[in-house]
Design a protein around this motif. Structure first.
Motif, short mmCIF file in Angstrom:
data_model
loop_
_atom_site.label_atom_id
_atom_site.label_comp_id
_atom_site.label_asym_id
_atom_site.label_seq_id
_atom_site.Cartn_x
_atom_site.Cartn_y
_atom_site.Cartn_z
N LYS A 65 2.65 -30.24 5.14
CA LYS A 65 2.20 -30.56 3.79
C LYS A 65 1.00 -29.73 3.38
CE LYS A 65 2.14 -34.90 2.66
NZ LYS A 65 1.90 -36.35 2.72
N ASN A 66 0.19 -29.34 4.34
CA ASN A 66 -0.97 -28.49 4.07
C ASN A 66 -0.80 -27.21 4.86
OD1 ASN A 66 -2.08 -30.64 2.60
ND2 ASN A 66 -2.90 -31.52 4.48
N HIS A 67 -0.79 -26.11 4.13
CA HIS A 67 -0.49 -24.86 4.80
C HIS A 67 -1.44 -23.78 4.30
CE1 HIS A 67 1.72 -21.17 5.84
NE2 HIS A 67 2.25 -21.89 6.81
N ASP A 68 -1.94 -22.97 5.21
CA ASP A 68 -2.80 -21.84 4.85
C ASP A 68 -2.05 -20.55 5.11
OD1 ASP A 68 -4.65 -23.75 4.35
OD2 ASP A 68 -5.90 -23.33 6.10
N THR A 69 -2.10 -19.65 4.15
CA THR A 69 -1.47 -18.34 4.29
C THR A 69 -2.54 -17.26 4.23
OG1 THR A 69 0.53 -19.16 3.19
CG2 THR A 69 0.26 -16.76 3.36
N HIS A 70 -2.55 -16.40 5.20
CA HIS A 70 -3.52 -15.30 5.26
C HIS A 70 -2.78 -13.99 5.01
CE1 HIS A 70 -6.67 -17.91 7.04
NE2 HIS A 70 -5.62 -18.51 7.59
N ILE A 71 -3.31 -13.19 4.11
CA ILE A 71 -2.73 -11.88 3.81
C ILE A 71 -3.84 -10.84 3.94
CG2 ILE A 71 -1.52 -10.46 2.11
CD1 ILE A 71 -0.59 -13.06 0.77
N VAL A 72 -3.63 -9.89 4.80
CA VAL A 72 -4.57 -8.78 5.00
C VAL A 72 -3.86 -7.50 4.61
CG1 VAL A 72 -6.04 -7.57 6.63
CG2 VAL A 72 -5.66 -10.03 6.89
N SER A 73 -4.52 -6.65 3.83
CA SER A 73 -3.82 -5.47 3.33
C SER A 73 -4.77 -4.27 3.24
CB SER A 73 -3.21 -5.74 1.96
OG SER A 73 -4.24 -5.99 1.01
N ALA A 74 -4.17 -3.11 3.20
CA ALA A 74 -4.89 -1.86 2.97
C ALA A 74 -3.94 -0.91 2.26
CB ALA A 74 -5.36 -1.25 4.28
N PHE A 75 -4.50 -0.01 1.46
CA PHE A 75 -3.64 0.99 0.81
C PHE A 75 -4.36 2.33 0.80
CE2 PHE A 75 -5.51 2.04 -3.28
CZ PHE A 75 -6.38 0.99 -3.52
N LEU A 76 -3.57 3.38 0.76
CA LEU A 76 -4.09 4.74 0.71
C LEU A 76 -3.18 5.56 -0.19
CD1 LEU A 76 -6.00 6.99 1.79
CD2 LEU A 76 -4.33 7.35 3.63
N GLN A 77 -3.80 6.28 -1.11
CA GLN A 77 -3.02 7.09 -2.06
C GLN A 77 -3.72 8.43 -2.27
OE1 GLN A 77 -0.94 5.59 -5.82
NE2 GLN A 77 -2.87 6.42 -6.59
N ASP A 78 -2.93 9.49 -2.25
CA ASP A 78 -3.46 10.84 -2.42
C ASP A 78 -2.77 11.49 -3.61
OD1 ASP A 78 -4.66 13.24 -2.16
OD2 ASP A 78 -3.84 13.73 -0.19
N GLU A 79 -3.56 11.88 -4.59
CA GLU A 79 -3.03 12.55 -5.78
C GLU A 79 -3.39 14.03 -5.71
OE1 GLU A 79 -3.37 12.28 -10.67
OE2 GLU A 79 -4.65 11.06 -9.38
N ILE A 80 -2.37 14.88 -5.73
CA ILE A 80 -2.59 16.31 -5.52
C ILE A 80 -2.05 17.09 -6.71
CG2 ILE A 80 -2.15 18.24 -3.95
CD1 ILE A 80 -1.33 16.09 -1.85
N ASP A 81 -2.90 17.97 -7.25
CA ASP A 81 -2.43 18.92 -8.26
C ASP A 81 -1.86 20.13 -7.54
OD1 ASP A 81 -3.03 17.44 -10.49
OD2 ASP A 81 -5.06 18.25 -10.67
N VAL A 82 -0.58 20.11 -7.28
CA VAL A 82 0.06 21.20 -6.53
C VAL A 82 -0.04 22.50 -7.31
CG1 VAL A 82 2.23 21.96 -5.49
CG2 VAL A 82 1.63 19.53 -5.48
N VAL A 83 0.25 22.44 -8.58
CA VAL A 83 0.04 23.56 -9.50
C VAL A 83 -0.80 23.02 -10.64
CG1 VAL A 83 1.11 25.28 -11.01
CG2 VAL A 83 2.27 24.57 -8.88
N ARG A 84 -2.00 23.53 -10.77
CA ARG A 84 -2.95 22.96 -11.73
C ARG A 84 -2.35 22.88 -13.13
NH1 ARG A 84 -8.39 22.10 -11.51
NH2 ARG A 84 -8.52 23.16 -9.49
N ASN A 85 -2.47 21.68 -13.71
CA ASN A 85 -1.98 21.40 -15.07
C ASN A 85 -0.49 21.63 -15.23
OD1 ASN A 85 -4.59 20.76 -15.99
ND2 ASN A 85 -5.03 22.92 -16.36
N ARG A 86 0.24 21.66 -14.12
CA ARG A 86 1.68 21.83 -14.23
C ARG A 86 2.45 20.86 -13.33
NH1 ARG A 86 4.77 25.83 -16.37
NH2 ARG A 86 3.02 25.87 -17.81
#
Length: 751
Positions: free
Chosen positions: A431-452
């Motif tokens: 009837k009483n329940h605790d849920t634990h969520i642990v998270s991490a994220f990583l994102q890399d944005e690369i301009d392979v060809v500038r403005n293109r």
């Protein structure tokens, strides 16, 4: 919450089945329910509430207006600038596409350079829509399915799988997750705020799990409110009409210091219920009272602090289809639902440099729903959520065409379930329940060809009590073509976490025969959590007894692999086109309480904007969607009786194949506006017919800060059906409440 309800015709007893739980009730309990059901007090309380709310609004306006007017005068007696709504219709499409969004990359980026299918609802879209609820604001967007079930309940989803308990769409408000662990979806009847305080709503169609985590499977809706600095002065809203019986709101914002601004608001509404096919009242009146505030404080040139919160209370009715025993006859009953909650959120943002910054956010959210079924004890569920989120973005080398965003998160959800007194009708395993969520994220944005050419790689890493460790990666590409054209593509993996009731409750058990006709009923009244077989009550026992069938199975998350391709073009300053196609491959779909479903969906989404003249703008959207699912019968038990057709009911046939929406906004005169929506929605299998509806709004700016608007909704039909809610009883006639035509007026005053 899904449940079955079984009532015996002879009134000797009744039984309720909630996700496999059976209980037996005495006649006294049944009579208590009938007595409650006849004492419907919603109207009397609603009348008191709305009268009090409107009176408070007028009183506050009366007393604060002189103060505000004095404060609006500078030392030299000249009038200072007041808040005025941003008129996005006065912006060209070229300016509109420069609108900054944050939901895709968790950092500001131009709308025109988004690497996902996204739509933005601006404050002016909200003001001119005439909508009075958040789901109504979403109706005109491509790729979204919005169907009203009754006055307070909607089915809202993106790219299919639409249902009242739709569980593949993540909804956020200022970074606070509105997800409900009980069914992995959203209780739309409790989600609200002062619409005039919303800055914009960003709607992503497609996965957003790489940044937002589990349940951002088919889409993400991010509601962003204005800063306190942008809501200075007073705001007073009143209105009334058919269906919208009463609308009252008050907000006041003021400067709190040299670098701090604050506001508070109060909002109340009362809505009439709809009717069923026979014209009988649907028992779905709805009222809600809420208030809240926000403080923004600039600590220094590089630090800012935000503190905000809300508190609310309300009530809505609905009808539920149930089994009547013997004979498994269907019957619909009235249900009353009381809801309340509160939340508080704090956010600290720090800027290290022009290319580096961090944000730390923490919030606490409490929500409670009390549902009164056909028995005296109420059925209550409450959730306390504590969330901590940290985010940092930077460039490895100053000026380098590469930007990294990473973050950490922790969430604790405490659920408390109470199903009624000393003799509950339904007992989950815990009837009483605790849920634990642990998270991490990583994102890399690369301009392979500038403005293109731009490439974005990332993944979410998450550990939950239910699903263990999971990762949700994505790769996105944007190719900019000369002459205002962009092509984007993406491949993503997303997961849908099993809900509390899918994970922690027992398997549905078939309803037993009435005790009077079951001389051979087993004698034990206790439940068996290990035998895998139900135990039946002693036929001489009169107290409520729970029957339970449990199977030792671990439900895994649903998995999606999504492929998307989009194209945007603005050939002329007055015309733009946004298109997207997608293919989704689903695995381990949860059917009942087992991962025995697979499926695929594909579709096309188009959105076009055309500024015909300076005073007339047209918006067009079209959605084509197909969903196919199947169930691995060998992996599960033979599905007979109630639940046998769950795949068809909850996976297919509940989202329209075609949707078309045309929106027109015209400035007739300097102070007169006319807006109109025309929408066509395809049929939902054999459950509802296709329909064509129109909404219209006429707005008149009586004075600089005084606006009168008249809104008509669903004008083409006296009433129509948008969604047949069958609860969890397949092949039933369901509860078919029809949406009625409505007209209301509203006065908005700023001072």
């Amino acid at each position: 919450m899904p449940h079955y309800l079984i009532i015996f015709d002879n009134n000797d007893c009744q039984q309720n089945l909630t996700e496999g739980m059976l209980a037996e009730f005495s006649r006294e309990e049944y009579m208590k329910y009938r007595s409650w059901n006849r004492n419907d007090t919603r109207w009397s309380y609603g009348g008191i509430f709305i009268t009090a709310a409107i009176a408070i609004c007028f009183l506050l306006s009366w007393f604060t207006a002189p103060i505000c007017r004095a404060d609006d005068q500078g030392p030299d007696g000249q009038e200072k600038a007041q808040e005025e709504p941003i008129d996005f219709t006065s912006l060209s499409l070229e300016e509109l596409k420069q609108v900054m969004i944050v939901s895709i990359l968790k950092k500001p980026q131009k709308l025109s350079e988004a690497t996902s299918a996204i739509s933005v609802i601006t404050q002016d879209d909200i003001r001119r829509s005439g909508a009075t609820s958040i789901p109504e604001l979403l109706r005109g967007l491509p790729g979204l399915q919005v169907a009203q079930i009754n006055s307070s309940t909607w089915a809202v989803s993106a790219r299919g799988f639409n249902h009242r308990f739709a569980n593949k769409l993540l909804v956020l408000m200022d970074g606070r997750c509105l997800y409900t662990p009980s069914f992995s979806g959203v209780y739309w009847n409790v989600q609200d705020t002062l619409f005039e305080d919303i800055e914009r709503i960003e709607v992503i169609r497609g996965p957003g799990a790489t940044l937002w985590g589990a349940n951002a499977v088919n889409g993400v809706i991010n509601i962003i409110t204005k800063k306190a600095k942008d809501t200075q002065g007073g705001l007073h809203v009143i209105g009334s009409g058919k269906e919208e019986l009463g609308i009252g709101a008050f907000r006041y914002g003021a400067r709190l210091g040299e670098s701090a601004y604050g506001r508070f608001y109060l909002k109340y509404f009362l809505r009439d219920g709809f009717v069923n096919k026979s014209g009988d009242h649907g028992n779905d009146d709805w009222n809600s009272l809420r208030g809240g505030g926000r403080i923004d404080w600039s600590l220094s040139g590089s630090d800012s602090l935000t503190l905000q919160g809300d508190i609310y209370d309300g009530e809505n009715g609905e009808r539920e289809v149930v089994f009547v025993w013997p004979g498994s006859k269907e019957k619909s009953i009235n249900i009353n639902n009381n809801f309340s909650g509160s939340n508080v959120l704090g956010r600290w943002a720090h800027t290290f440099s022009n290319s580096s910054g961090m944000a730390l956010q923490v919030y606490y959210d409490r929500t409670e729903q009390e549902k009164q079924l056909c028995h005296a004890p109420s059925h209550t569920e409450s959730f306390d959520t504590f969330d901590l989120d940290f985010q940092h973005n930077f460039r490895l080398i100053s000026g380098a065409p590469q930007e990294i965003v990473w973050g950490l998160g922790y969430r604790l959800i405490q659920d408390r379930l109470n199903f009624g007194g000393d003799n509950p009708i339904f007992v989950p395993e815990d009837k009483n329940h605790d849920t634990h969520i642990v998270s991490a994220f990583l994102q890399d944005e690369i301009d392979v060809v500038r403005n293109r050419l731009q490439l974005t790689l990332g993944s979410k890493f998450e550990h939950t009590d239910y699903s263990g460790f999971q990762f949700q990666p994505s790769i996105r590409m944007l190719y900019k073509i000369p002459q205002n054209q962009n092509i984007w593509a993406s491949v993503s993996r997303a997961l849908r976490t099993p809900s509390l009731y899918e994970q922690d409750t027992s398997q549905p058990a078939p309803p037993p025969p009435p005790s009077s006709s079951s001389p051979s009923s087993p004698s034990s009244s206790s439940t068996s959590s290990t035998s895998g077989k139900p135990q039946y009550p002693n036929d001489k026992q009169k107290s409520p007894v729970i029957l339970e069938l449990k199977e030792d199975k671990h439900v895994q998350p649903e998995e999606l692999i999504a492929c998307e391709l989009g194209y945007r073009i603005q050939p002329e300053e007055y015309f733009s086109l946004d298109s997207a196609i997608f293919y989704n491959d689903y695995d381990q779909l949860i059917v009942g309480k087992e991962n025995i479903g697979q499926g695929e969906s594909y579709g096309l989404e188009l959105a076009a904007n055309w500024d015909v003249t300076k005073y007339w703008a047209l918006r067009f959207s079209y959605t084509f969607l197909r969903v196919h699912t199947s169930v691995d019968e060998d992996a599960g038990h033979p599905r007979k009786g109630p639940g046998a057709d769950l795949p068809n009911i909850f996976l297919e046939g509940i989202s329209p194949d075609h949707q078309v929406v045309v929106h027109s906004s015209v400035d007739l005169l300097r102070d007169l506006e006319f807006d109109m929506d025309l929408r066509y929605v395809d049929n939902l299998g054999s459950y509802t017919e296709s329909y064509l509806e129109a909404d219209a709004r006429l707005g008149w700016n009586l004075r600089k800060n005084l606006e009168l608007s008249v809104v008509g909704r669903n004008l083409l039909n006296n009433r129509h059906s948008e969604f047949v809610y069958m609860g969890y009883i397949p092949d039933s006639a369901g509860v078919n409440i029809e949406v009625e035509r409505s007209i209301y007026w509203k006065i908005t005053c700023r001072f």
